[in-house]
Design a protein around this motif. Structure first.
Motif, PDB file in Angstrom:
ATOM      1  N   GLY A 104       3.478  -7.209   0.993  1.00  0.00           N
ATOM      2  CA  GLY A 104       2.100  -7.422   0.077  1.00  0.00           C
ATOM      3  C   GLY A 104       0.975  -6.793  -0.277  1.00  0.00           C
ATOM      4  N   ALA A 105       0.444  -7.192   1.491  1.00  0.00           N
ATOM      5  CA  ALA A 105      -0.447  -6.038   2.198  1.00  0.00           C
ATOM      6  C   ALA A 105      -0.445  -4.679   1.942  1.00  0.00           C
ATOM      7  CB  ALA A 105      -0.956  -6.779   3.562  1.00  0.00           C
ATOM      8  N   LEU A 106       0.679  -4.322   2.118  1.00  0.00           N
ATOM      9  CA  LEU A 106       0.215  -3.314   2.674  1.00  0.00           C
ATOM     10  C   LEU A 106       1.035  -2.622   0.833  1.00  0.00           C
ATOM     11  CD1 LEU A 106       1.364  -0.426   3.270  1.00  0.00           C
ATOM     12  CD2 LEU A 106       4.096  -1.067   3.207  1.00  0.00           C
ATOM     13  N   LEU A 107       1.341  -3.324  -0.192  1.00  0.00           N
ATOM     14  CA  LEU A 107       1.509  -2.651  -1.565  1.00  0.00           C
ATOM     15  C   LEU A 107      -0.263  -2.889  -1.886  1.00  0.00           C
ATOM     16  CD1 LEU A 107       4.181  -4.897  -3.450  1.00  0.00           C
ATOM     17  CD2 LEU A 107       4.142  -1.952  -2.907  1.00  0.00           C
ATOM     18  N   ALA A 108      -0.808  -3.923  -1.550  1.00  0.00           N
ATOM     19  CA  ALA A 108      -2.473  -4.237  -1.932  1.00  0.00           C
ATOM     20  C   ALA A 108      -3.370  -2.989  -1.393  1.00  0.00           C
ATOM     21  CB  ALA A 108      -2.513  -5.628  -1.521  1.00  0.00           C
ATOM     22  N   VAL A 109      -2.689  -2.166  -0.282  1.00  0.00           N
ATOM     23  CA  VAL A 109      -3.926  -0.725  -0.300  1.00  0.00           C
ATOM     24  C   VAL A 109      -3.839  -0.618  -0.971  1.00  0.00           C
ATOM     25  CG1 VAL A 109      -3.311   0.651   1.706  1.00  0.00           C
ATOM     26  CG2 VAL A 109      -3.340  -1.909   2.443  1.00  0.00           C
ATOM     27  N   TRP A 110      -2.238   0.174  -1.532  1.00  0.00           N
ATOM     28  CA  TRP A 110      -1.857   1.381  -2.095  1.00  0.00           C
ATOM     29  C   TRP A 110      -3.053   1.012  -3.802  1.00  0.00           C
ATOM     30  CZ3 TRP A 110       3.937   1.484  -1.011  1.00  0.00           C
ATOM     31  CH2 TRP A 110       4.439   2.451   0.219  1.00  0.00           C
ATOM     32  N   GLY A 111      -2.745  -0.867  -4.456  1.00  0.00           N
ATOM     33  CA  GLY A 111      -2.677  -1.205  -5.755  1.00  0.00           C
ATOM     34  C   GLY A 111      -4.597  -0.851  -5.289  1.00  0.00           C
ATOM     35  N   VAL A 112      -5.425  -1.079  -4.266  1.00  0.00           N
ATOM     36  CA  VAL A 112      -6.528  -0.747  -4.526  1.00  0.00           C
ATOM     37  C   VAL A 112      -6.742   0.635  -4.528  1.00  0.00           C
ATOM     38  CG1 VAL A 112      -8.528  -0.668  -2.486  1.00  0.00           C
ATOM     39  CG2 VAL A 112      -7.214  -3.110  -3.371  1.00  0.00           C
ATOM     40  N   GLU A 113      -6.158   1.299  -4.033  1.00  0.00           N
ATOM     41  CA  GLU A 113      -5.863   2.398  -3.842  1.00  0.00           C
ATOM     42  C   GLU A 113      -6.372   3.446  -5.282  1.00  0.00           C
ATOM     43  OE1 GLU A 113      -3.690   4.842  -1.068  1.00  0.00           O
ATOM     44  OE2 GLU A 113      -5.148   3.774   0.395  1.00  0.00           O
ATOM     45  N   LEU A 114      -4.931   2.787  -5.799  1.00  0.00           N
ATOM     46  CA  LEU A 114      -5.201   3.138  -7.612  1.00  0.00           C
ATOM     47  C   LEU A 114      -6.362   2.460  -8.420  1.00  0.00           C
ATOM     48  CD1 LEU A 114      -3.092   4.617  -9.179  1.00  0.00           C
ATOM     49  CD2 LEU A 114      -1.686   2.230  -9.032  1.00  0.00           C
TER      50      LEU A 114
END
Length: 386
Positions: free
Chosen positions: A350-360
């Motif tokens: 989830g933290a990895l997905l959050a990194v991508w989500g914040v960048e998006l």
């Protein structure tokens, strides 16, 4: 510790034997945790982190209001600002600014394409603007009180971005002569990289009453009916925004009586700077955080159902282990270890997905936020994920 480590190793082996179940459970948790952590990172950056100004809680923005109209925030005329500064005791400092455009010419050490005349965004500011915001020049100096006076030498302060782009970051750029809107001026300072003014896009700052401002501005400074300024103030220690508002109501009433032609039915409103910057997005962000919280709740419920379904198929295993002497506490500890492994794996994914989500979100930029707001998955966001 050794029994718990043995439980974790056994949990890893058990979950590895059911890869489909493990993958579905981890992915479900990752989606819920990732969405929640992404939005929490934005909320943390916008609403929880302090503004990048010293004692930012004491900073407020002052606007004029018209009582008979629905629009409650209007720009301020310079004479009214001057009277506010003289009559209001709730404020430690007041400063005024106005967004402006400048054409900068010359100043480069060598004639290159980067030295062509350039149209730049900037601000006209009063002398107290930089001290009020706690902004100090990185090179040279900021504007002083003597720069904001009739007959002063024409000077400007530039941004770090302009300094590096046009002058190659050369410290000797401070002191160089340039032309601003065709009028000669001298660069006296370069602001730090993070400072772009209240307008958030300024590259040039000039004194509001100085010669660089131009004759049109000089006329506006004298007209009480010419409203074009934004006023920012710092409350005195111990003074609340409510107390300042009460005082400004009295000041506005006096000015309305003294200057009925320009100030009739006009009041003043005191708005905390954080409310001015983020008031329009605060409610939406909190609603969005609540929505993704429900997504996480649904994800957790789904994983709980998966675990219950799997437990039904493990009744024989548990009965056998109980017959071999395992206590209820021992069995519960083993199941807890499996839950911990799933939760940690889901949190990591989830933290990895959050990194991508914040960048998006930063790329899409669905909400206009100040440049100093940079959502990121930091320690607070990882703690929320955990």
């Amino acid at each position: 510790m050794d029994p718990f480590l043995r439980d974790l190793r056994y949990a890893l082996r058990t979950l590895a034997k059911a890869p489909s179940f493990t993958a579905v459970a981890v992915l479900t948790l990752a989606l819920g945790i990732g969405a929640t952590t992404t939005i929490f990172s934005v909320v943390n950056a916008v609403l929880l982190r302090p503004l990048p100004y010293p004692e930012a809680g004491r900073l407020v923005v002052l606007w004029e209001t018209i009582r008979r109209e629905s629009v409650q925030r209007r720009s301020v005329s310079y004479p009214n600002f001057d009277d506010w500064r003289a009559q209001a005791s709730s404020f430690e400092q007041l400063a005024a600014s106005s967004g402006s455009g400048f054409v900068l010419t010359g100043g480069c050490a060598q004639a290159t394409s980067a030295c062509e005349p350039e149209r730049l965004a900037g601000e006209l500011v009063t002398a107290g603007y930089f001290p009020l915001l706690g902004a100090r020049a990185a090179v040279g100096r900021a504007l002083r009180a003597e720069d904001d006076a009739a007959g002063a030498d024409p000077v400007v302060v530039i941004s770090d971005a302009l300094w590096r782009r046009r002058f190659g970051g050369d410290p000797s750029a401070v002191g160089r002569a340039v032309a601003v809107d065709g009028k000669p001026a001298t660069i006296v300072g370069v602001m730090p990289p993070a400072f772009r003014g209240l307008s958030d896009n300024a590259d040039v700052w000039a004194a509001l009453s100085g010669p660089t401002a131009g004759t049109g501005t000089a006329e506006q400074l004298r007209e009480r009916g010419s409203r074009w300024l934004q006023v920012i103030a710092r409350l005195r220690p111990g003074v609340t925004a409510e107390r300042a508002q009460a005082e400004m109501d009295a000041v506005a009433a006096r000015l309305s009586a003294a200057f009925p032609e320009s100030n009739s039915n006009r009041g003043a409103v005191v708005v905390p700077l954080s409310e001015e910057l983020f008031g329009g997005v605060r409610r939406g962000l909190l609603v969005l955080l609540g929505a993704v919280g429900f997504v996480l709740l649904i994800a957790s419920a789904n994983v709980a159902n998966l675990l219950l379904a799997r437990a039904a198929g493990r009744q024989r295993e548990m009965a056998l282990r109980s017959a071999l002497g395992a206590t209820r506490l021992r069995l519960a500890r083993q199941l807890l270890a499996e839950g911990v492994v799933l939760a940690l794996a889901g949190a990591a994914a989830g933290a990895l997905l959050a990194v991508w989500g914040v960048e998006l979100l930063a790329t899409l930029n669905p909400v206009s936020l100040p440049s100093f707001v940079r959502p990121r998955v930091d320690g607070a966001a990882l703690a929320a994920a955990l």
